[in-house]
Write a protein that holds these residues in place. Structure first.
Motif, PDB file in Angstrom:
ATOM      1  N   ARG A  62       0.830  -1.211   0.000  1.00 50.08           N
ATOM      2  CA  ARG A  62       0.000   0.000   0.000  1.00 50.08           C
ATOM      3  C   ARG A  62       0.862   1.258   0.000  1.00 50.08           C
ATOM      4  O   ARG A  62       0.556   2.233  -0.681  1.00 50.08           O
ATOM      5  CB  ARG A  62      -0.927  -0.016   1.211  1.00 50.08           C
ATOM      6  CG  ARG A  62      -2.105   0.912   1.042  1.00 50.08           C
ATOM      7  CD  ARG A  62      -3.207   0.571   1.962  1.00 50.08           C
ATOM      8  NE  ARG A  62      -2.860   0.994   3.310  1.00 50.08           N
ATOM      9  CZ  ARG A  62      -3.601   0.770   4.365  1.00 50.08           C
ATOM     10  NH1 ARG A  62      -4.713   0.111   4.247  1.00 50.08           N
ATOM     11  NH2 ARG A  62      -3.244   1.184   5.540  1.00 50.08           N
ATOM     12  N   LEU A  63       1.971   1.226   0.738  1.00 52.25           N
ATOM     13  CA  LEU A  63       2.877   2.374   0.756  1.00 52.25           C
ATOM     14  C   LEU A  63       3.507   2.587  -0.615  1.00 52.25           C
ATOM     15  O   LEU A  63       3.654   3.715  -1.064  1.00 52.25           O
ATOM     16  CB  LEU A  63       3.969   2.195   1.810  1.00 52.25           C
ATOM     17  CG  LEU A  63       4.984   3.334   1.872  1.00 52.25           C
ATOM     18  CD1 LEU A  63       4.341   4.589   2.443  1.00 52.25           C
ATOM     19  CD2 LEU A  63       6.196   2.940   2.664  1.00 52.25           C
ATOM     20  N   ARG A  64       3.886   1.508  -1.284  1.00 51.55           N
ATOM     21  CA  ARG A  64       4.488   1.637  -2.611  1.00 51.55           C
ATOM     22  C   ARG A  64       3.524   2.309  -3.583  1.00 51.55           C
ATOM     23  O   ARG A  64       3.933   3.164  -4.370  1.00 51.55           O
ATOM     24  CB  ARG A  64       4.879   0.259  -3.161  1.00 51.55           C
ATOM     25  CG  ARG A  64       6.222  -0.198  -2.748  1.00 51.55           C
ATOM     26  CD  ARG A  64       6.710  -1.354  -3.588  1.00 51.55           C
ATOM     27  NE  ARG A  64       5.678  -2.248  -4.033  1.00 51.55           N
ATOM     28  CZ  ARG A  64       5.580  -3.525  -3.714  1.00 51.55           C
ATOM     29  NH1 ARG A  64       6.469  -4.072  -2.924  1.00 51.55           N
ATOM     30  NH2 ARG A  64       4.608  -4.268  -4.193  1.00 51.55           N
ATOM     31  N   SER A  65       2.248   1.946  -3.524  1.00 50.13           N
ATOM     32  CA  SER A  65       1.288   2.593  -4.425  1.00 50.13           C
ATOM     33  C   SER A  65       1.143   4.073  -4.075  1.00 50.13           C
ATOM     34  O   SER A  65       1.024   4.914  -4.967  1.00 50.13           O
ATOM     35  CB  SER A  65      -0.059   1.886  -4.389  1.00 50.13           C
ATOM     36  OG  SER A  65      -0.664   2.035  -3.132  1.00 50.13           O
ATOM     37  N   THR A  66       1.168   4.397  -2.793  1.00 49.23           N
ATOM     38  CA  THR A  66       1.115   5.800  -2.379  1.00 49.23           C
ATOM     39  C   THR A  66       2.345   6.551  -2.868  1.00 49.23           C
ATOM     40  O   THR A  66       2.236   7.679  -3.364  1.00 49.23           O
ATOM     41  CB  THR A  66       1.027   5.902  -0.845  1.00 49.23           C
ATOM     42  OG1 THR A  66      -0.096   5.154  -0.396  1.00 49.23           O
ATOM     43  CG2 THR A  66       0.906   7.332  -0.397  1.00 49.23           C
ATOM     44  N   LEU A  67       3.528   5.923  -2.738  1.00 54.11           N
ATOM     45  CA  LEU A  67       4.754   6.565  -3.195  1.00 54.11           C
ATOM     46  C   LEU A  67       4.750   6.768  -4.707  1.00 54.11           C
ATOM     47  O   LEU A  67       5.261   7.780  -5.197  1.00 54.11           O
ATOM     48  CB  LEU A  67       5.976   5.750  -2.775  1.00 54.11           C
ATOM     49  CG  LEU A  67       6.292   5.738  -1.276  1.00 54.11           C
ATOM     50  CD1 LEU A  67       7.454   4.814  -0.988  1.00 54.11           C
ATOM     51  CD2 LEU A  67       6.562   7.129  -0.767  1.00 54.11           C
ATOM     52  N   GLU A  69       2.076   7.341  -6.539  1.00 53.78           N
ATOM     53  CA  GLU A  69       1.197   8.482  -6.791  1.00 53.78           C
ATOM     54  C   GLU A  69       1.901   9.797  -6.453  1.00 53.78           C
ATOM     55  O   GLU A  69       1.794  10.777  -7.191  1.00 53.78           O
ATOM     56  CB  GLU A  69      -0.085   8.342  -5.971  1.00 53.78           C
ATOM     57  CG  GLU A  69      -0.986   7.227  -6.442  1.00 53.78           C
ATOM     58  CD  GLU A  69      -2.142   6.993  -5.497  1.00 53.78           C
ATOM     59  OE1 GLU A  69      -2.373   7.832  -4.602  1.00 53.78           O
ATOM     60  OE2 GLU A  69      -2.821   5.975  -5.657  1.00 53.78           O
ATOM     61  N   LEU A  70       2.604   9.816  -5.329  1.00 53.80           N
ATOM     62  CA  LEU A  70       3.334  11.022  -4.950  1.00 53.80           C
ATOM     63  C   LEU A  70       4.454  11.320  -5.945  1.00 53.80           C
ATOM     64  O   LEU A  70       4.741  12.481  -6.237  1.00 53.80           O
ATOM     65  CB  LEU A  70       3.911  10.877  -3.540  1.00 53.80           C
ATOM     66  CG  LEU A  70       2.897  10.875  -2.392  1.00 53.80           C
ATOM     67  CD1 LEU A  70       3.582  10.562  -1.078  1.00 53.80           C
ATOM     68  CD2 LEU A  70       2.160  12.193  -2.317  1.00 53.80           C
ATOM     69  N   MET A  95       8.377  11.763   1.097  1.00 53.73           N
ATOM     70  CA  MET A  95       8.362  10.393   0.585  1.00 53.73           C
ATOM     71  C   MET A  95       9.454   9.548   1.252  1.00 53.73           C
ATOM     72  O   MET A  95       9.213   8.403   1.643  1.00 53.73           O
ATOM     73  CB  MET A  95       8.541  10.394  -0.932  1.00 53.73           C
ATOM     74  CG  MET A  95       7.354  10.944  -1.692  1.00 53.73           C
ATOM     75  SD  MET A  95       7.677  11.272  -3.435  1.00 53.73           S
ATOM     76  CE  MET A  95       8.135   9.666  -4.044  1.00 53.73           C
TER      77      MET A  95
END
Length: 123
Positions: A62-67, A69-70, A95
């Motif tokens: 989940r963090l990788r997908s957030t990163l 997007e950022l 990030m």
């Protein structure tokens, strides 16, 4: 395409684990309630090591997908505009902070699990 490329493509499908996994984390993920398991950040006492690693994998995913997007947002900023350049720099620091905080927390959880579950006599 050789055998190894086909095998890698087969493993890289949307379901990166065995669907017959009977753990509680797989059931929660199938129901879409991943947030319920990520709230138990430091509580490793009632978990097996596999469950702990599975939860950490889901959090990392989940963090990788957030990163990602950022990162897309960061790439949209211009380097020529000083205000946008500052925003880009701040976003990059944010990030990196997210990533290192998660890595440190996961390492701490694994160490806690090792001392409490795997070696109960040692402190």
């Amino acid at each position: 395409m050789g055998k190894t490329k086909k095998a890698k493509k087969a493993r890289a499908k949307d379901e990166p684990y065995d669907a017959s996994f009977a753990g509680s984390l797989a059931k929660l993920e199938a129901e879409g309630d991943v947030a319920a398991i990520t709230d138990q950040k430091e509580d490793v006492k009632g978990m097996t090591k596999g469950e702990l690693q599975r939860r950490q994998y889901l959090e990392w995913k989940r963090l990788r997908s957030t990163l990602l997007e950022l990162g897309k947002e960061k790439r949209s900023y211009s380097n020529s505009d000083p205000a946008e350049k500052r925003e880009k720099k701040d976003l990059r620091k944010y990030m990196i902070g997210l990533k290192t905080a998660m890595q440190e927390r996961h390492q701490k959880e694994l160490e806690t699990w090792d001392t409490t579950r795997h070696n109960p006599g040692k402190t």
